[in-house]
Design a protein around this motif. Structure first.
Motif, PDB file in Angstrom:
ATOM      1  N   GLY A 181      42.047  52.775  23.824  1.00  0.00           N
ATOM      2  CA  GLY A 181      43.132  51.893  23.408  1.00  0.00           C
ATOM      3  C   GLY A 181      44.137  51.620  24.506  1.00  0.00           C
ATOM      4  N   GLU A 182      44.430  52.635  25.351  1.00  0.00           N
ATOM      5  CA  GLU A 182      45.402  52.454  26.424  1.00  0.00           C
ATOM      6  C   GLU A 182      44.919  51.436  27.452  1.00  0.00           C
ATOM      7  N   VAL A 183      43.614  51.368  27.643  1.00  0.00           N
ATOM      8  CA  VAL A 183      43.042  50.397  28.587  1.00  0.00           C
ATOM      9  C   VAL A 183      42.883  49.034  27.915  1.00  0.00           C
ATOM     10  N   PHE A 184      42.467  49.042  26.649  1.00  0.00           N
ATOM     11  CA  PHE A 184      42.199  47.784  25.943  1.00  0.00           C
ATOM     12  C   PHE A 184      43.459  46.926  25.810  1.00  0.00           C
ATOM     13  N   LYS A 185      44.635  47.553  25.724  1.00  0.00           N
ATOM     14  CA  LYS A 185      45.863  46.761  25.574  1.00  0.00           C
ATOM     15  C   LYS A 185      46.077  45.857  26.789  1.00  0.00           C
ATOM     16  N   PHE A 186      45.585  46.268  27.966  1.00  0.00           N
ATOM     17  CA  PHE A 186      45.703  45.427  29.156  1.00  0.00           C
ATOM     18  C   PHE A 186      44.698  44.267  29.109  1.00  0.00           C
ATOM     19  N   ILE A 187      43.546  44.494  28.472  1.00  0.00           N
ATOM     20  CA  ILE A 187      42.598  43.406  28.238  1.00  0.00           C
ATOM     21  C   ILE A 187      43.250  42.343  27.362  1.00  0.00           C
ATOM     22  N   LEU A 188      43.908  42.788  26.288  1.00  0.00           N
ATOM     23  CA  LEU A 188      44.588  41.850  25.393  1.00  0.00           C
ATOM     24  C   LEU A 188      45.706  41.103  26.107  1.00  0.00           C
ATOM     25  N   ASP A 189      46.485  41.796  26.925  1.00  0.00           N
ATOM     26  CA  ASP A 189      47.571  41.141  27.660  1.00  0.00           C
ATOM     27  C   ASP A 189      47.030  40.058  28.584  1.00  0.00           C
ATOM     28  N   TYR A 190      45.878  40.314  29.184  1.00  0.00           N
ATOM     29  CA  TYR A 190      45.276  39.290  30.045  1.00  0.00           C
ATOM     30  C   TYR A 190      44.823  38.091  29.224  1.00  0.00           C
ATOM     31  N   LEU A 191      44.167  38.345  28.093  1.00  0.00           N
ATOM     32  CA  LEU A 191      43.689  37.252  27.255  1.00  0.00           C
ATOM     33  C   LEU A 191      44.852  36.457  26.659  1.00  0.00           C
ATOM     34  N   ARG A 192      45.957  37.121  26.372  1.00  0.00           N
ATOM     35  CA  ARG A 192      47.121  36.438  25.797  1.00  0.00           C
ATOM     36  C   ARG A 192      47.886  35.624  26.838  1.00  0.00           C
ATOM     37  N   PHE A 193      48.211  36.291  27.965  1.00  0.00           N
ATOM     38  CA  PHE A 193      49.170  35.704  28.902  1.00  0.00           C
ATOM     39  C   PHE A 193      48.633  35.528  30.320  1.00  0.00           C
ATOM     40  N   GLY A 194      47.390  35.962  30.555  1.00  0.00           N
ATOM     41  CA  GLY A 194      46.867  35.919  31.926  1.00  0.00           C
ATOM     42  C   GLY A 194      47.478  36.994  32.800  1.00  0.00           C
TER      43      GLY A 194
END
Length: 355
Positions: A181-194
């Motif tokens: 989960g700690e790593v996946f949140k950065f995946i989401l941040d990239y998909l949301r905001f680049g």
């Protein structure tokens, strides 16, 4: 000084070693194939699984376990081996598995089959998602938009939330995703905001982005130093593994352990070759050991120094850091002068700094 790869919040990379011939248990069906076959499509989920970056579960007999339909998986292997399909009778099943494993060249060929075309025209989604999706990512709860999860249409993440697959839920009805989960949140941040992750998380996010086939993010992370450095280390390992490197590494570790050095003490490894001249073994009485190591423990290792290349030195310094012998390293080659026979000998040094 060269910092070791890995720090707090950034897991150390431990590559998983496979044999050239791989034994599999695929949903209970036993089979054997070449590692190169599993890696044949480099952008596939299958290649990621057997890349060495992930630990794969084994059955009780030591075969790697793949949780797929074994009968269908044989078609995938045949395609990767020979580029051909055995028959059309299982085209739909093979298509679904090829899409899941991201073997895209096979999936594209199967899309021309009538059974696949027809199924795609009439198929109803297996899962209906709301526009706002609640996730349980390995125990870490988060919420995002469905369009965020589908933003990279060719990714494994988009396939999971395409509606064509059933996604498991936890007891509270959140969709369960089995990633860190700690790593996946950065995946989401990239998909949301680049947005790209901080440097200390780049390596972990890069590995997950590759696994999820989020290619644009993986490419951007390849310029980060930690990712470049890890890739360089992997290249170094390939260069030296057949040149006696493991023996050098074992000799260095044994020498450190026999010296009873504490984990917080600085250490200096001196690699030399006596060539039978005991007077040329460096010590405090007879030799001028270059450098100010008065606060360090000197560890002398007699070895064929001609075989200790610069590549070996760099890799050994890196791996000793990973094993906890140091936080930082300095490597260098010096000439050591023997006061008794007046000869000069080359000594290679690795200075291990603990703080």
């Amino acid at each position: 000084m060269t910092p070791s790869v890995g720090s707090a919040g950034n897991k150390l990379f431990h590559p998983f070693q496979f044999e050239d011939v791989v034994e599999l248990n695929v949903g209970g069906k036993l089979m054997t194939t070449l590692l190169n076959t599993l890696r044949h499509e480099p952008d596939s989920m299958l290649a990621a699984m057997f890349s060495g970056r992930h630990v794969i579960s084994k059955d009780k007999d030591g075969r790697y376990f793949v949780d797929c339909d074994g009968e269908v998986f044989t078609y995938i292997l045949d395609y990767l081996c020979f580029g051909k399909l055995k028959s059309q009778e299982k085209a739909v099943d093979v298509y679904d598995l090829a899409k899941y494993l991201q073997v895209m060249s096979l999936a594209e060929k199967l899309e021309t089959y009538h059974s696949v075309k027809y199924r795609n025209q009439i198929a109803e989604p297996k899962t209906q998602f709301e526009d706002v999706v609640e996730l349980n990512v390995d125990g870490k709860l988060m919420t995002t938009l469905l369009e965020t999860l589908r933003k990279e249409p060719d990714s494994m993440l988009a396939a999971m939330f395409s509606g064509r697959q059933v996604v498991s839920k936890d007891k509270d009805g959140r969709y369960f995703v089995d990633f860190d989960g700690e790593v996946f949140k950065f995946i989401l941040d990239y998909l949301r905001f680049g947005k790209l992750p901080p440097q200390e998380m780049a390596l972990d996010v890069f590995d997950l982005a590759k696994y999820l086939q989020i290619v644009s993010l993986a490419k951007k992370l390849e310029i980060f130093h930690s990712v470049k450095y890890r890739n360089q280390i992997a290249k170094l390992r390939k260069l030296v593994e057949s040149k006696g490197y493991q023996k050098v590494k074992e000799k260095a570790i044994n020498a450190i352990e026999k010296s009873n050095v504490g984990p917080q003490e600085n250490k200096v490894l001196h690699f030399f070759c006596s060539y039978g001249h005991c007077c040329c073994i460096p010590n405090m009485d007879r030799c001028e050991t270059p450098g100010d190591f008065t606060t360090s423990v000197n560890i002398l290792i007699d070895i064929e120094s001609t075989y200790l290349t610069e590549d070996m030195m760099a890799l050994l310094a890196h791996e000793l850091c990973k094993l906890g012998f140091a936080k930082y390293t300095v490597t260098r080659t010096v000439n050591n002068h023997c006061k008794k026979c007046r000869s000069d000998k080359e000594i290679k040094q690795i200075k291990l700094l603990t703080h």
